[in-house]
Design a protein around this motif. Structure first.
Motif, PDB file in Angstrom:
ATOM      1  N   ALA A  65      51.599  97.895 -23.699  1.00  0.00           N
ATOM      2  CA  ALA A  65      51.221  96.979 -24.777  1.00  0.00           C
ATOM      3  C   ALA A  65      52.230  95.840 -24.895  1.00  0.00           C
ATOM      4  CB  ALA A  65      51.105  97.728 -26.096  1.00  0.00           C
ATOM      5  N   LEU A  71      48.122  90.077 -26.177  1.00  0.00           N
ATOM      6  CA  LEU A  71      47.633  91.133 -27.061  1.00  0.00           C
ATOM      7  C   LEU A  71      47.738  90.710 -28.519  1.00  0.00           C
ATOM      8  CD1 LEU A  71      46.527  94.046 -27.105  1.00  0.00           C
ATOM      9  CD2 LEU A  71      48.880  94.820 -27.411  1.00  0.00           C
ATOM     10  N   LEU A  74      45.895  95.618 -31.815  1.00  0.00           N
ATOM     11  CA  LEU A  74      46.150  96.956 -31.291  1.00  0.00           C
ATOM     12  C   LEU A  74      45.706  97.950 -32.348  1.00  0.00           C
ATOM     13  CD1 LEU A  74      47.308  98.858 -29.135  1.00  0.00           C
ATOM     14  CD2 LEU A  74      49.543  98.574 -30.231  1.00  0.00           C
TER      15      LEU A  74
END
Length: 124
Positions: A65, A71, A74
């Motif tokens: 991650a 990103l 999450l």
């Protein structure tokens, strides 16, 4: 031969269009989470959101991650063994983090370094 043609076509597509991936893993035991993370390595830079429901979250998942430069979201939902999120401190682009129903979560100290984080769900 066909694989190299596919790779060339994908590279061409990626230069013409912005590609974002949303990945969802549900009910993976630890060894399968690690295998899935390893398989996703080739597209890591394109992952926009990653969801893991009822999975055994491992240190390699946090490392993965942290390496996902795009990103934004999450979701680690109902990951019962999750006790800490220190490994997420390197997720600078993270905007939304859902840790709902992670009943054993004890520490969110690592999140202080996530400057873009604006939504955090810690509901039980």
């Amino acid at each position: 031969m066909a694989m190299s043609v596919l790779k060339k076509e994908m590279a061409s597509y990626e230069t013409r269009y912005q590609v974002q991936l949303d990945i969802v893993l549900v009910g993976f035991p630890e060894e399968h989470v690690d295998a899935a993370i390893a398989a996703l390595g080739a597209v890591q830079a394109k992952i926009h959101s990653l969801e893991m429901h009822r999975c055994m979250v491992t240190a390699s998942a946090f490392s993965f991650a942290a390496g996902c430069g795009e990103l934004h979201t999450l979701k680690l939902i109902s990951c019962q063994q999750l006790m800490s999120v220190e490994g997420l401190s390197a997720c600078g682009s993270l905007h939304t983090l859902d840790l709902s129903r992670c009943k054993n979560l004890r520490s969110v100290e690592g999140l202080s370094a996530c400057g873009s984080l604006h939504t955090l769900d810690l509901s039980r």
